[in-house]
Design a protein around this motif. Structure first.
Motif, PDB file in Angstrom:
ATOM      1  N   UNK A  66      16.992  14.934   2.979  1.00 31.08           N
ATOM      2  CA  UNK A  66      16.555  14.208   1.800  1.00 31.08           C
ATOM      3  C   UNK A  66      15.328  13.374   0.870  1.00 31.08           C
ATOM      4  N   UNK A  67      15.137  14.416  -0.152  1.00 36.93           N
ATOM      5  CA  UNK A  67      14.186  13.862  -0.890  1.00 36.93           C
ATOM      6  C   UNK A  67      14.006  12.028  -1.914  1.00 36.93           C
ATOM      7  N   UNK A  68      13.380  11.505  -1.661  1.00 37.42           N
ATOM      8  CA  UNK A  68      13.687  10.577  -2.500  1.00 37.42           C
ATOM      9  C   UNK A  68      12.631  10.238  -3.490  1.00 37.42           C
ATOM     10  N   UNK A  92      13.362   8.961  10.585  1.00 38.45           N
ATOM     11  CA  UNK A  92      11.925   9.525   9.971  1.00 38.45           C
ATOM     12  C   UNK A  92      11.267   9.518   8.090  1.00 38.45           C
ATOM     13  N   UNK A  93      10.677   9.573   8.176  1.00 42.78           N
ATOM     14  CA  UNK A  93      10.049   9.493   6.552  1.00 42.78           C
ATOM     15  C   UNK A  93       8.241   9.635   6.555  1.00 42.78           C
ATOM     16  N   UNK A 170       3.947  -7.072  -4.375  1.00 43.81           N
ATOM     17  CA  UNK A 170       3.324  -7.776  -5.127  1.00 43.81           C
ATOM     18  C   UNK A 170       1.729  -7.534  -5.403  1.00 43.81           C
ATOM     19  N   UNK A 171       0.578  -7.650  -4.246  1.00 48.76           N
ATOM     20  CA  UNK A 171      -0.610  -7.172  -4.618  1.00 48.76           C
ATOM     21  C   UNK A 171      -0.827  -6.324  -4.721  1.00 48.76           C
ATOM     22  N   UNK A 172      -0.813  -4.838  -3.853  1.00 42.33           N
ATOM     23  CA  UNK A 172      -0.905  -3.471  -4.038  1.00 42.33           C
ATOM     24  C   UNK A 172       0.461  -2.481  -4.071  1.00 42.33           C
ATOM     25  N   UNK A 173       1.777  -2.693  -5.076  1.00 48.07           N
ATOM     26  CA  UNK A 173       2.955  -1.761  -4.932  1.00 48.07           C
ATOM     27  C   UNK A 173       2.398  -0.345  -4.642  1.00 48.07           C
ATOM     28  N   UNK A 174       2.833   0.370  -3.285  1.00 47.52           N
ATOM     29  CA  UNK A 174       2.813   1.902  -3.453  1.00 47.52           C
ATOM     30  C   UNK A 174       4.234   1.854  -3.470  1.00 47.52           C
ATOM     31  N   UNK A 175       3.773   3.275  -4.566  1.00 49.46           N
ATOM     32  CA  UNK A 175       5.146   4.642  -4.219  1.00 49.46           C
ATOM     33  C   UNK A 175       5.010   5.807  -4.517  1.00 49.46           C
ATOM     34  N   UNK A 176       6.055   6.668  -3.480  1.00 49.62           N
ATOM     35  CA  UNK A 176       5.858   7.734  -3.072  1.00 49.62           C
ATOM     36  C   UNK A 176       7.053   8.130  -3.417  1.00 49.62           C
ATOM     37  N   UNK A 177       7.305   9.405  -3.870  1.00 51.66           N
ATOM     38  CA  UNK A 177       7.936  10.276  -3.336  1.00 51.66           C
ATOM     39  C   UNK A 177       7.507  11.008  -1.769  1.00 51.66           C
ATOM     40  N   UNK A 178       9.467   9.997  -1.394  1.00 58.02           N
ATOM     41  CA  UNK A 178       9.445  10.759   0.358  1.00 58.02           C
ATOM     42  C   UNK A 178      10.503  11.412   1.076  1.00 58.02           C
ATOM     43  N   UNK A 179      10.147  12.467   1.644  1.00 65.17           N
ATOM     44  CA  UNK A 179      10.751  12.970   3.054  1.00 65.17           C
ATOM     45  C   UNK A 179      12.137  12.705   3.434  1.00 65.17           C
ATOM     46  N   UNK A 180      13.125  12.468   4.073  1.00 64.12           N
ATOM     47  CA  UNK A 180      13.685  11.125   4.948  1.00 64.12           C
ATOM     48  C   UNK A 180      14.495  11.890   5.719  1.00 64.12           C
ATOM     49  N   UNK A 181      14.315  11.780   6.883  1.00 60.59           N
ATOM     50  CA  UNK A 181      15.648  12.736   8.209  1.00 60.59           C
ATOM     51  C   UNK A 181      16.151  11.294   8.671  1.00 60.59           C
ATOM     52  N   UNK A 182      17.873  11.518   9.381  1.00 58.23           N
ATOM     53  CA  UNK A 182      17.851   9.813  10.212  1.00 58.23           C
ATOM     54  C   UNK A 182      18.629  10.964  11.112  1.00 58.23           C
ATOM     55  N   UNK A 183      18.615  10.817  12.461  1.00 55.10           N
ATOM     56  CA  UNK A 183      19.350  11.687  13.594  1.00 55.10           C
ATOM     57  C   UNK A 183      20.309  10.014  14.361  1.00 55.10           C
ATOM     58  N   UNK A 184      21.430   9.551  14.021  1.00 51.88           N
ATOM     59  CA  UNK A 184      22.486   9.193  13.981  1.00 51.88           C
ATOM     60  C   UNK A 184      23.383   9.250  15.645  1.00 51.88           C
ATOM     61  N   UNK A 185      23.041  10.138  16.289  1.00 52.98           N
ATOM     62  CA  UNK A 185      24.157  10.558  17.265  1.00 52.98           C
ATOM     63  C   UNK A 185      25.593   9.064  17.427  1.00 52.98           C
TER      64      UNK A 185
END
Length: 362
Positions: A66-68, A92-93, A170-185
């Protein structure tokens, strides 16, 4: 005459080891798990024109990721996210299209460690404890912050959790585009798609390409001879260089008319009529690579003409880590990759390579 700094090539490191895929103490799967972020997986099978169905289905089962877009980092430390994904399976992100030597970056490892690689100004604004980057030079301009989301003291309303949440929200908000994956066997519950439904999320599938290489010169290898033998077999270093040329479609002809390459296949070598090459590109998690590696070992369960095959995995050049939690830097190429040579008798060579800004692979 070249200036001294141009004449010096940057350090590159290649670590090689030998094992057997069925030995009870073999660490081949552990080495794959230790390398969390992979962007390209390729396997080459000499003397193969068509893949067995079981390998085709393994490739088809690589799964989506996923791309968020514009995801605030503080959402990754939310109690609901930790309980639903970090503590159930492997999550994973990795920040998308960030440059490790210029931008702030972040990565979530499957062990629950959130790694932030930030510039000096961001580090000072956040006020979180970290350490100087190993590759920052004499004047420290980059810092590494590690937050353990599974720490017993990191729970909602705890002092530690509130401190980190305040810094990132609040103090220093960080924001990115993220690649995400999840292995949930075996796990049940929410999915990444439903959890981030209020965000701009997109499901992506890895790109898969197949090709048949004809009349390919291949080095002669002997599984028990890592260093090779004159006139008998090639070394692991020669194989690694040859494979790089093949995967990058470099000609092996060494023609005098070629201005691009005078490289030729090491000797001794043999010409195979055809070889099958598959390349998978995307955000590929270790669990899927281990499944593919196992099926490639099973390829030799029936008699085959091939004496060996290879599986090559490239890590993201701008990931903040390479193996385990080892800091990764870009320098001149950002190389971090590994390659398995699997022999017919299930002996294997494992080659792990990094550039100048990396620790020695495990």
């Amino acid at each position: 005459m070249l200036p001294a700094q141009l004449g010096r090539a940057p350090r590159h490191l290649l670590v090689c080891e030998r094992g057997h895929a069925r030995h009870p103490r073999s660490r081949h799967a552990a080495h794959v798990r230790d390398h969390a972020y992979s962007c390209r997986v390729s396997f080459l099978i000499p003397e193969c024109g068509m893949l067995p169905e079981v390998l085709k289905s393994t490739i088809a089962d690589i799964g989506e990721y996923y791309l968020v877009r514009n995801l605030p980092v503080h959402e990754l430390i939310a109690h609901e996210f930790i309980e639903a994904f970090v503590k159930k399976g492997s999550c994973y992100a990795l920040t998308y299209k960030t440059k490790i030597d210029q931008d702030n970056t972040a990565a979530l490892l499957p062990n629950g460690k959130l790694i932030l690689s930030v510039d000096k100004d961001t580090y000072e604004e956040l006020g979180l404890q970290g350490r100087p980057s190993r590759y920052s030079g004499k004047k420290v301009m980059r810092y590494i912050i590690t937050i353990d989301l599974t720490d017993a003291g990191f729970y909602p309303e705890s002092k530690k959790h509130n401190r980190v949440l305040w810094a990132l929200k609040e103090k220093k908000p960080l924001e990115f585009d993220f690649l995400l994956a999840w292995d949930n066997t075996g796990a049940e519950g929410s999915t990444l798609m439903s959890y981030f439904s209020k965000n701009q999320i997109q499901a992506l599938k890895p790109k898969i390409t197949f090709s048949t290489l004809r009349d390919l010169q291949c080095p002669v290898l002997q599984s028990n001879e890592l260093q090779g033998k004159p006139e008998e077999s090639c070394s692991t270093e020669e194989l690694f260089e040859w494979l790089g040329a093949v995967l990058n479609q470099v000609s092996l002809d060494n023609k005098s008319s070629s201005f691009l390459s005078t490289y030729c296949c090491p000797e001794p070598n043999t010409v195979v009529e055809k070889a099958f090459l598959c390349t998978i590109t995307g955000f590929i998690i270790p669990e899927k690579i281990i499944q593919l590696l196992e099926q490639l070992c099973c390829y030799f369960g029936e008699p085959k003409l091939a004496y060996w095959l290879t599986l090559t995995v490239h890590g993201f050049a701008d990931s903040p880590v390479s193996w385990r939690e080892s800091e990764h830097g870009f320098h001149k190429g950002g190389e971090n990759l590994y390659n398995f040579v699997i022999f017919r008798n299930l002996d294997y060579w494992l080659q792990m390579a990094v550039g100048a800004h990396d620790d020695c692979p495990p």
